[in-house]
Design an enzyme around this catalytic site. Structure first.
Site, PDB file in Angstrom:
ATOM      1  CG  HIS A  27      -1.823  -1.180   1.310  1.00 40.69           C
ATOM      2  ND1 HIS A  27      -1.375  -2.434   1.671  1.00 40.69           N
ATOM      3  CD2 HIS A  27      -3.159  -1.305   1.073  1.00 40.69           C
ATOM      4  CE1 HIS A  27      -2.387  -3.279   1.659  1.00 40.69           C
ATOM      5  NE2 HIS A  27      -3.486  -2.619   1.299  1.00 40.69           N
ATOM      6  N   PRO A 117      -5.959  -5.252  11.321  1.00 39.65           N
ATOM      7  CG  PRO A 117      -6.821  -7.116  12.407  1.00 39.65           C
ATOM      8  CD  PRO A 117      -5.548  -6.383  12.167  1.00 39.65           C
ATOM      9  CG  ASN A 182      -5.798   9.415   2.444  1.00 35.96           C
ATOM     10  OD1 ASN A 182      -6.928   8.976   2.269  1.00 35.96           O
ATOM     11  ND2 ASN A 182      -4.796   8.643   2.858  1.00 35.96           N
ATOM     12  CG  HIS A 256      -5.945   2.463  -0.556  1.00 38.08           C
ATOM     13  ND1 HIS A 256      -5.844   1.207   0.007  1.00 38.08           N
ATOM     14  CD2 HIS A 256      -6.423   3.261   0.422  1.00 38.08           C
ATOM     15  CE1 HIS A 256      -6.232   1.243   1.258  1.00 38.08           C
ATOM     16  NE2 HIS A 256      -6.603   2.487   1.542  1.00 38.08           N
ATOM     17  NE  ARG A 351     -23.731 -15.816  37.910  1.00 39.09           N
ATOM     18  CZ  ARG A 351     -24.676 -14.884  37.846  1.00 39.09           C
ATOM     19  NH1 ARG A 351     -24.416 -13.721  37.292  1.00 39.09           N
ATOM     20  NH2 ARG A 351     -25.892 -15.126  38.316  1.00 39.09           N
ATOM     21  CB  SER A 378     -23.652 -10.256  35.453  1.00 42.36           C
ATOM     22  OG  SER A 378     -24.944  -9.744  35.684  1.00 42.36           O
ATOM     23  CD  GLU A 405     -20.225  -5.960  25.074  1.00 34.53           C
ATOM     24  OE1 GLU A 405     -21.141  -6.337  25.824  1.00 34.53           O
ATOM     25  OE2 GLU A 405     -20.337  -5.029  24.234  1.00 34.53           O
ATOM     26  CG  PHE A 431     -22.556 -10.133  24.560  1.00 33.10           C
ATOM     27  CD1 PHE A 431     -23.435 -10.221  23.496  1.00 33.10           C
ATOM     28  CD2 PHE A 431     -23.062  -9.846  25.816  1.00 33.10           C
ATOM     29  CE1 PHE A 431     -24.796 -10.025  23.670  1.00 33.10           C
ATOM     30  CE2 PHE A 431     -24.426  -9.651  26.005  1.00 33.10           C
ATOM     31  CZ  PHE A 431     -25.295  -9.740  24.927  1.00 33.10           C
ATOM     32  CG  HIS A 455     -24.733 -15.216  32.084  1.00 28.31           C
ATOM     33  ND1 HIS A 455     -23.839 -14.697  32.998  1.00 28.31           N
ATOM     34  CD2 HIS A 455     -25.971 -14.805  32.481  1.00 28.31           C
ATOM     35  CE1 HIS A 455     -24.499 -13.997  33.906  1.00 28.31           C
ATOM     36  NE2 HIS A 455     -25.795 -14.056  33.626  1.00 28.31           N
ATOM     37  CG  ASP A 463     -31.847 -12.947  29.316  1.00 24.67           C
ATOM     38  OD1 ASP A 463     -32.884 -12.278  29.503  1.00 24.67           O
ATOM     39  OD2 ASP A 463     -30.832 -12.819  29.996  1.00 24.67           O
ATOM     40  NE  ARG A 514     -29.060 -16.103  34.972  1.00 22.49           N
ATOM     41  CZ  ARG A 514     -30.276 -15.953  34.482  1.00 22.49           C
ATOM     42  NH1 ARG A 514     -30.657 -16.691  33.454  1.00 22.49           N
ATOM     43  NH2 ARG A 514     -31.110 -15.084  35.010  1.00 22.49           N
TER      44      ARG A 514
END
Length: 663
Positions: A27, A117, A182, A256, A351, A378, A405, A431, A455, A463, A514
């Protein structure tokens, strides 16, 4: 003889484009456009010493726009860093070169973070800035800036919003970010996709915002001086021309992600009055850069003079070595906990066990910086010994990341990149998808980061499927150099933390329930988790086993209930294999592995309230899988387990049906 800043910047430009052209890959546009900013920063401001690239009090630099890596390799070689060499640069993007396609921490000395990344490096820099403020508070002789260069892509990625918001909230005035504005991305002008007002955006984050012509050396210098005096994090919006100096490809997407071509290089040399051969840097220009590399030598010597006689020198070196994570003190704490658990046999969620373990560990481990993505209670990551880090006080050991997160995981990597700190942070296992890019990078680089994921299963219950992790264990287990722990009870949870603290070059995910689980372990001395899989029920010395049940975490209790029925009512010989860490099992000698998973003619049964994907590597083709190979449902946990037939009666029925059939 004085050398102009323009010549010093052009040395960066031509080293970069020559290397990219020789590799026929890379690049070039970004290094050509940002070279003026980089030449000012590195020749006049950044505090580094090439002879000691790991000097603890150096400024940190993160090239978040990692695709422009040649700009960094060029300036490092020009300043006199031992790596990369000129041969490495000539071998850019090729096997064994210290100048890989994107900067890699640990491969090239002087690289402070692995980037690529987009947006990850930005968040890493925020983590490093938090680390510097925390280190400064603990050891006053640490005092420096964290610099980062970001591009349009970094600021388009959502992670930049999360991390910039937290940085402004914490008032990280040691953080200075250059935005290479740019206006070009791979598809063309950024007007195709974005109309943000970057100035207003960062002002809303409580940042100091400056705007400069990215090719005006005086404006760049003044802006850096102002940023260093700010009481807020600063972003310097640098209006640049991508592929600056290229007569036909400047300010276009053509430069680029592809070399500009031999003909255009010839034209560029003429346009910028650079009559030198590829990779040729005239002595006067190289001397000017090498002198810039020596600019901080006196600061370096004076810092070491102070450090050598400082009363906190030994404490600092002890902290950097992370020796608190090993040794007799830790062993005593964890052994005492296992004795307590063996005596009290607590039936509690893992937990909760983890939270109690952390409460004890935080008393003896100074290196921990904990946190959670707004789930502290939690996740049980906050303990009586946790002191939150705030804008006005960085003496704490806990970060309230908010509902961020993505940023949390990348900031944890930044803390680990910095050195000394061992970050742990919590969210729900489902998550972990938001954290995955950062988890992958921590595993790739070999950072000691501990992810606390609670969990752990369909046991989340009402949930529903959005919050019930199904494919996540298999997904995480697929990442090389990542240890995924799923403890079955309080004692196994102790041993999982023990193992996570013993891996200086690997991250760990500790997956916790949990719901309450029965306490199963009786061994208080041996760390059976270190085996990855072990016989938790049945005669480990028996040669004739009818059924072998494999389970992890909260599902081990179900497996033992099944084993009791098979043994007492069906008169079968049964093993239950607790499988807290499949990755560790792979490190055993072959005789142990064959004994655990070979099982002769035994019927094998996998019980895991998650996807069966990956288990085929360990068990026979005719094994029974009591798993969840679809998304969950919304209902109370007991009804969900019954719905997916992961109950004692249903599993016993499947096993006996097999025995009455072909088995």
């Amino acid at each position: 003889m004085n050398v102009s800043q323009n010549l010093m910047a052009n040395a960066i430009r031509f080293l970069s484009v020559d290397a990219i052209q020789k590799a026929n890959s890379g690049h070039p546009g970004m290094p050509m456009g940002i070279a003026d900013v980089v030449s000012i920063l590195f020749s006049k401001f950044i505090k580094i010493y090439p002879n000691d690239p790991l000097w603890p009090n150096r400024d940190r630099f993160v090239l978040s726009a990692g695709h422009g890596s040649m700009v960094l390799y060029s300036v490092m070689w020009l300043m006199g860093f031992l790596e990369p060499s000129l041969d490495d640069i000539k071998n850019f993007r090729n096997l064994h070169s210290k100048a890989p396609g994107h900067p890699e921490f640990g491969l090239t000395s002087g690289i402070d973070a692995t980037t690529g990344p987009l947006g990850q490096g930005f968040a890493n820099a925020v983590g490093m800035a938090i680390a510097e403020r925390a280190m400064h508070t603990r050891f006053g002789f640490i005092d420096h800036y964290v610099y980062s260069i970001v591009g349009d892509g970094c600021l388009m990625e959502g992670i930049s919003h999360e991390s910039a918001s937290l940085a402004g909230h914490l008032g990280l005035n040691n953080l200075i970010v250059f935005f290479d504005n740019n206006g070009i991305s791979i598809d063309g002008s950024t007007e195709l996709t974005i109309s943000d007002d970057y100035e207003q955006r960062f002002l809303s984050y409580n940042w100091h915002v400056l705007k400069v012509d990215g090719h005006n050396y005086e404006e760049i210098s003044i802006a850096i001086k102002q940023a260093q005096l700010s009481d807020k994090p600063t972003i310097i919006i640098c209006d640049t021309i991508i592929a600056y100096g290229s007569p036909n490809k400047a300010n276009s997407a053509a430069a680029h992600g592809s070399p500009i071509g031999i003909d255009e290089l010839v034209a560029m040399r003429k346009n910028l009055s650079w009559p030198y051969e590829p990779f040729e840097i005239p002595d006067k220009i190289l001397t000017a850069w090498r002198n810039a590399g020596k600019r901080c030598e006196q600061d370096y010597l004076e810092w070491h003079k102070v450090f050598k006689n400082h009363s906190l020198k030994n404490d600092f070196e002890h902290f950097l070595s992370k020796s608190d994570l090993q040794g007799q003190k830790i062993d005593n704490v964890l052994h005492n906990l296992k004795k307590i658990y063996a005596h009290s046999q607590p039936a509690e969620a893992t937990r909760k066990s983890s939270g109690a373990i952390l409460a004890n560990l935080n008393e003896v481990v100074a290196n921990f910086i904990g946190g959670s993505a707004d789930l502290s209670i939690s996740n049980c990551t906050i303990t009586p010994g946790s002191k939150p880090i705030t804008k006005d006080d960085f003496s704490g050991n806990y970060i309230h990341y908010g509902i961020r997160e993505h940023a949390m995981a990348a900031i944890m990597n930044g803390l680990a990149f910095y050195g000394g700190f061992v970050p742990y942070g919590g969210t729900f296992l489902v998550f972990s998808d938001y954290c995955r890019p950062s988890i992958r990078l921590s595993a790739m680089v070999g950072l000691q980061v501990i992810y606390v994921m609670t969990h752990d299963s369909i046991g989340v219950g009402e949930d529903g499927p959005t919050h019930q992790p199904v494919e996540h264990l298999a997904s995480l287990r697929a990442i090389p150099n990542l240890f995924v722990f799923r403890p079955a009870d309080a004692s196994e949870t102790v041993d999982c933390w023990r193992m996570a603290m013993s891996f200086p070059h690997s991250p760990s995910v500790i997956v916790l329930s949990r719901q309450s689980v029965n306490h199963l372990s009786v061994n208080t001395s041996d760390n059976m988790v270190s085996k990855g899989m072990y016989v938790v029920y049945g005669n480990a010395g028996s040669n004739k086993i009818d059924v072998v049940l494999f389970a992890s975490g909260s599902d081990v209790s179900i497996a033992i209930s099944v084993a009791d029925v098979l043994k007492k009512q069906k008169d079968l010989s049964v093993w239950v294999i607790s499988c807290p860490c499949l990755e560790l099992f792979n490190y055993n000698d072959i005789s142990y592995r064959e004994r655990i998973v070979g099982s002769g003619s035994s019927l094998q049964v996998v019980i895991e309230s998650a996807s069966s994907f990956g288990w085929g590597h360990y068990v026979k083709k005719d094994a029974i899988f009591c798993c969840v190979d679809r998304f969950g449902v919304s209902a109370p946990a007991d009804k969900i387990y019954n719905y997916f037939q992961i109950t004692t009666d249903k599993i016993v029925g499947k096993i006996m049906q097999r025995f009455h059939g072909k088995h």
